[in-house]
Design a protein around this motif. Sequence first.
Motif: not given
Length: 355
Positions: A52-64, A108-124
């Motif tokens: 998850v830590e590595a995935a969060m870094a990818l999101d921070a870099a725009g690699e959603h 933590v990763g899922v919330w971070h991903h949502y905040l970087t993408t706004g993807d509510e479908a992914f959250l659901d």
Amino acid sequence: MTSPGRTEHLVLPGVLSAEQAAQTVAGILAVQRPDGSIPWFTGGHLDPWDHVEAAMALDAAGEHTSAAAAYRWLADNQNSDGSWYAAYVDGSPTDRGRETNFCAYLAVGVWHHYLTTGDEAFLDEIWPNLFAAVEFVLALQLPGGQIAWRRDEDGSHPHEALLTGCSSIYQALRCALAVAELREDPQPDWELATGRLAHAIQHHPERFLDKNHYSMDWYYPILGGAVRGPAAKERIEARWDDFVVPGLGVRCVLPNPWVTGGESAELALALWAMGESDRAVEILRSIQHLRAEDGMYWTGYVFQDSAVWPEEKTAWTAGALLLAVAALGGDEATTAVFDGERLPAGFTEPSDGCC
């Protein structure tokens, strides 16, 4: 290689240029397997927390897209009780214990991903997995509020808790509550559990195994958000000279002459979270000796022997550094996850010493 334009916010003088950040992101992507999993290094094992830590870094870099694939790997490999095993190699479990902080960190990763993408479908889509993971973790909460660190393969669990793990779980529970709040799906039991856990971390160190020779037990209550303000300042100052090696980084464990990149980057994040950005930058600059030519980072350095050890460049070390730089650079999703001010706190308990 990732375009430098996607890493412009990951620039920190003396630590990373945009081109260097792009190289590091490309290094993590090179480790990620086609199924979305991110092991420590190519051919190495995976644990869910570092994944998850590595995935969060990818999101921070725009690699959603790649980050979402990492979370879907967890969804596809979740056990029926909501857990994940402690270690996998090539998708097969090699340690069938189930560690609570590993399982909680999905939130933590899922919330971070949502905040970087706004993807509510992914959250659901991921909510059933997140819900099950939190329920698994909270089933192991002990009477004092702390959470047992592991359930063994036979279903039993030690009645012992780790301060570092519980501090990470506290952050995860708050992120899980944020997801539930956004979905308008209140979880009062989670709120109570989060408050009880915070109370244990803040007021009852005796409820945790004594691991104070590990630097993580020193800074994780701050990094996880349970300890802030004057108490955080006091905690950091009390053991700064024990763990920080000027110009080299942070010791992993005393008395070993070994500094590690992951712990150093995490300490930098904790320092940033308590308002000490200058010291955070100083720590990140001190570990540039761990950066390899390919943009990844060696796990650690034995300064007594002037030797890199172990000889592995881990995706999670690179990820922790990128997240620290993102926070210092004001990346909104990363700051929201780690500053804690915008996360639900759960129901707090009185600090009267009676319980």
